[in-house]
Design a protein around this motif. Structure first.
Motif, PDB file in Angstrom:
ATOM      1  N   VAL A 279       0.834  -1.211   0.000  1.00  0.00           N
ATOM      2  CA  VAL A 279       0.000   0.000   0.000  1.00  0.00           C
ATOM      3  C   VAL A 279       0.866   1.257   0.000  1.00  0.00           C
ATOM      4  CG1 VAL A 279      -1.900   1.213   1.118  1.00  0.00           C
ATOM      5  CG2 VAL A 279      -1.844  -1.289   1.151  1.00  0.00           C
TER       6      VAL A 279
ATOM      7  N   GLU B 136      -3.046   3.070  -7.094  1.00  0.00           N
ATOM      8  CA  GLU B 136      -3.532   3.475  -5.779  1.00  0.00           C
ATOM      9  C   GLU B 136      -5.056   3.439  -5.646  1.00  0.00           C
ATOM     10  OE1 GLU B 136      -1.387   6.861  -7.293  1.00  0.00           O
ATOM     11  OE2 GLU B 136      -2.475   8.027  -5.799  1.00  0.00           O
TER      12      GLU B 136
ATOM     13  N   VAL C  36      -6.721   1.006  -2.812  1.00  0.00           N
ATOM     14  CA  VAL C  36      -7.511   1.574  -1.710  1.00  0.00           C
ATOM     15  C   VAL C  36      -8.936   1.010  -1.741  1.00  0.00           C
ATOM     16  CG1 VAL C  36      -8.547   3.691  -0.795  1.00  0.00           C
ATOM     17  CG2 VAL C  36      -6.140   3.681  -1.476  1.00  0.00           C
TER      18      VAL C  36
ATOM     19  N   MET D 223     -10.444  -1.133   1.390  1.00  0.00           N
ATOM     20  CA  MET D 223     -11.613  -0.654   2.145  1.00  0.00           C
ATOM     21  C   MET D 223     -12.735  -1.690   2.126  1.00  0.00           C
ATOM     22  SD  MET D 223     -10.949   2.016   3.777  1.00  0.00           S
ATOM     23  CE  MET D 223     -12.617   2.171   4.440  1.00  0.00           C
TER      24      MET D 223
ATOM     25  N   LYS E 188     -13.843  -2.291   5.814  1.00  0.00           N
ATOM     26  CA  LYS E 188     -14.971  -1.465   6.250  1.00  0.00           C
ATOM     27  C   LYS E 188     -15.849  -2.195   7.256  1.00  0.00           C
ATOM     28  CE  LYS E 188     -18.086  -2.625   2.496  1.00  0.00           C
ATOM     29  NZ  LYS E 188     -18.617  -2.193   1.221  1.00  0.00           N
ATOM     30  N   TYR E 189     -16.129  -1.467   8.316  1.00  0.00           N
ATOM     31  CA  TYR E 189     -17.160  -1.914   9.240  1.00  0.00           C
ATOM     32  C   TYR E 189     -16.806  -3.200   9.954  1.00  0.00           C
ATOM     33  CZ  TYR E 189     -21.855  -0.270   9.817  1.00  0.00           C
ATOM     34  OH  TYR E 189     -22.968   0.382  10.270  1.00  0.00           O
TER      35      TYR E 189
ATOM     36  N   CYS F 131      -5.533  12.741  10.209  1.00  0.00           N
ATOM     37  CA  CYS F 131      -6.461  11.609  10.068  1.00  0.00           C
ATOM     38  C   CYS F 131      -6.446  10.653  11.256  1.00  0.00           C
ATOM     39  CB  CYS F 131      -6.119  10.789   8.830  1.00  0.00           C
ATOM     40  SG  CYS F 131      -6.230  11.693   7.287  1.00  0.00           S
TER      41      CYS F 131
ATOM     42  N   LEU G  35      -9.313   9.372  13.818  1.00  0.00           N
ATOM     43  CA  LEU G  35      -9.692   7.952  13.928  1.00  0.00           C
ATOM     44  C   LEU G  35      -9.619   7.455  15.368  1.00  0.00           C
ATOM     45  CD1 LEU G  35      -7.973   6.366  10.785  1.00  0.00           C
ATOM     46  CD2 LEU G  35     -10.427   6.717  11.162  1.00  0.00           C
TER      47      LEU G  35
ATOM     48  N   ILE H 174     -12.638   8.753  17.284  1.00  0.00           N
ATOM     49  CA  ILE H 174     -13.864   8.027  16.910  1.00  0.00           C
ATOM     50  C   ILE H 174     -13.863   6.649  17.553  1.00  0.00           C
ATOM     51  CG2 ILE H 174     -14.993   6.893  14.941  1.00  0.00           C
ATOM     52  CD1 ILE H 174     -14.319   9.417  13.311  1.00  0.00           C
TER      53      ILE H 174
ATOM     54  N   GLN I 206     -16.605   5.031  20.131  1.00  0.00           N
ATOM     55  CA  GLN I 206     -17.219   3.712  19.917  1.00  0.00           C
ATOM     56  C   GLN I 206     -17.069   2.817  21.146  1.00  0.00           C
ATOM     57  OE1 GLN I 206     -15.099   3.039  16.123  1.00  0.00           O
ATOM     58  NE2 GLN I 206     -17.089   2.641  15.196  1.00  0.00           N
TER      59      GLN I 206
ATOM     60  N   THR J 166     -18.371   6.855   9.612  1.00  0.00           N
ATOM     61  CA  THR J 166     -17.570   8.072   9.665  1.00  0.00           C
ATOM     62  C   THR J 166     -16.081   7.734   9.750  1.00  0.00           C
ATOM     63  OG1 THR J 166     -19.398   9.100  10.859  1.00  0.00           O
ATOM     64  CG2 THR J 166     -17.306  10.293  10.838  1.00  0.00           C
ATOM     65  N   GLY J 167     -15.767   6.762  10.598  1.00  0.00           N
ATOM     66  CA  GLY J 167     -14.376   6.317  10.680  1.00  0.00           C
ATOM     67  C   GLY J 167     -13.887   5.770   9.338  1.00  0.00           C
ATOM     68  N   ASP J 168     -14.761   5.011   8.659  1.00  0.00           N
ATOM     69  CA  ASP J 168     -14.364   4.438   7.363  1.00  0.00           C
ATOM     70  C   ASP J 168     -14.025   5.514   6.336  1.00  0.00           C
ATOM     71  OD1 ASP J 168     -14.561   1.886   8.243  1.00  0.00           O
ATOM     72  OD2 ASP J 168     -16.408   1.381   7.190  1.00  0.00           O
TER      73      ASP J 168
ATOM     74  N   ILE K  29     -12.895   8.546   6.897  1.00  0.00           N
ATOM     75  CA  ILE K  29     -11.606   9.162   7.225  1.00  0.00           C
ATOM     76  C   ILE K  29     -10.472   8.191   6.913  1.00  0.00           C
ATOM     77  CG2 ILE K  29     -10.177  10.098   9.108  1.00  0.00           C
ATOM     78  CD1 ILE K  29     -12.761  11.165  10.367  1.00  0.00           C
ATOM     79  N   LEU K  30     -10.692   6.920   7.205  1.00  0.00           N
ATOM     80  CA  LEU K  30      -9.680   5.902   6.888  1.00  0.00           C
ATOM     81  C   LEU K  30      -9.415   5.845   5.388  1.00  0.00           C
ATOM     82  CD1 LEU K  30      -7.899   3.451   7.569  1.00  0.00           C
ATOM     83  CD2 LEU K  30      -9.967   2.030   7.535  1.00  0.00           C
ATOM     84  N   ARG K  31     -10.490   5.884   4.610  1.00  0.00           N
ATOM     85  CA  ARG K  31     -10.325   5.844   3.159  1.00  0.00           C
ATOM     86  C   ARG K  31      -9.514   7.055   2.673  1.00  0.00           C
ATOM     87  NH1 ARG K  31     -13.619   3.322  -0.728  1.00  0.00           N
ATOM     88  NH2 ARG K  31     -15.165   2.892   0.888  1.00  0.00           N
ATOM     89  N   ALA K  32      -9.823   8.232   3.216  1.00  0.00           N
ATOM     90  CA  ALA K  32      -9.080   9.430   2.834  1.00  0.00           C
ATOM     91  C   ALA K  32      -7.615   9.327   3.254  1.00  0.00           C
ATOM     92  CB  ALA K  32      -9.721  10.672   3.461  1.00  0.00           C
ATOM     93  N   HIS K  33      -7.385   8.752   4.442  1.00  0.00           N
ATOM     94  CA  HIS K  33      -6.012   8.602   4.922  1.00  0.00           C
ATOM     95  C   HIS K  33      -5.223   7.657   4.009  1.00  0.00           C
ATOM     96  CE1 HIS K  33      -2.659   8.566   7.639  1.00  0.00           C
ATOM     97  NE2 HIS K  33      -2.821   7.316   8.005  1.00  0.00           N
ATOM     98  N   LEU K  34      -5.827   6.526   3.664  1.00  0.00           N
ATOM     99  CA  LEU K  34      -5.164   5.589   2.747  1.00  0.00           C
ATOM    100  C   LEU K  34      -4.842   6.278   1.427  1.00  0.00           C
ATOM    101  CD1 LEU K  34      -7.353   2.394   3.355  1.00  0.00           C
ATOM    102  CD2 LEU K  34      -4.937   2.643   3.966  1.00  0.00           C
ATOM    103  N   LYS K  35      -5.860   6.951   0.890  1.00  0.00           N
ATOM    104  CA  LYS K  35      -5.748   7.524  -0.455  1.00  0.00           C
ATOM    105  C   LYS K  35      -4.742   8.674  -0.522  1.00  0.00           C
ATOM    106  CE  LYS K  35      -8.674   9.735  -3.963  1.00  0.00           C
ATOM    107  NZ  LYS K  35     -10.042  10.260  -4.219  1.00  0.00           N
TER     108      LYS K  35
END
Lengths: 100, 100, 100, 100
Positions: free
Chosen positions: A77, A86, A90, A94, A98-99, C47, C51, C54, C58, D64-66, D68-74
């Protein structure tokens, strides 16, 4: 073999050390699953004892997943921008994360 | 009354139907773990494919846990007040459920 | 008041002590959410810091859920067989618990 | 080189679009928490109704966490090798992700 591939990144193989570690853990997990199966052969097994064992196996699987995830982040990654895959890397990551 | 035991409820055995169902699922899970092990023998396995398989095994284990939990609630927890072991049965159940 | 009810058990109210405890925790959680919102007003927020916050919220929500679950088990589920609503109470509880 | 900082990457700020989206979701989550608080003011609230609401808030927080995580990865993780902070970025990310 050929050029076109189903997913972006199937040239990106699991790091050998992580692969060895994961196999060792999965062999232990298989033994643990066998143990829960033997436990459930007995007609006097108590529900909560079975639930505890299943929870322990889930914890061991989660750790195995974490070590492969760590290897994937470290070896694939963080270099995705240089390779130019990329977006794909990504998106598929995800999808798994996710979740969870 | 008789020999005291470590947990409150070890006379409360897993319902036979739930036990059969759980064993069938665990045999399938063992096969799935074997499949992930074989996958990890190959030196060209891709990280995300391994992660997906581990996630699938975790889902199957969660369903197995759920069916034992359901049987435990139905056969043991709803009658705990009558037996008088309600404090123990709630404490040990929360110990397995909390934060999962 | 009338006979028919939407769910089996809506006469079964949250235990007052658990309710007080849950409200106290939820007020703290609301404050924590406000804190994350303020954090995200800043254009220099990192970020991983978001995280972590959050994840902490949770965790606090999970503990709040656990205390209500514990009260539900203790005050309603263990007596369900005597009331005769055990099938309904187990079904709706599994609906909330499953796969979580 | 410059002022050393506690974490590797605090120059890496949340992507503005993700930040806007996260704030919108967190405002909605705050409203949802308020709703659960009002629900718990009533002395006739049923345990399972409260549990369902808490579960819904947890789902909204996870989404919401997902994002932000996606943005962080990307925006940050896929470029880590080029910046040279890959070890730190993987370590801190695994710290947030592990076992979740």
């Amino acid at each position: 073999m050929a050029e076109s591939t189903q997913n972006c990144c199937d040239r990106l193989v699991v790091d050998p050390d992580a692969r060895d570690d994961a196999r060792m853990r999965l062999r232990s997990i298989r033994g643990h699953v066998d143990g829960v199966l033997r436990m459930l052969e007995r007609d006097d097994v108590y529900c909560v004892d079975a639930l505890k064992q299943i929870k322990a196996v889930q914890g061991a699987l989660a750790k195995t997943g974490d070590l492969i995830l760590r290897a994937h982040l470290k070896h694939h990654v963080v270099t995705a921008h240089q390779r130019g895959d990329e977006d794909a890397i990504v998106a598929e990551l995800m999808d798994v994360l996710k979740y969870r």
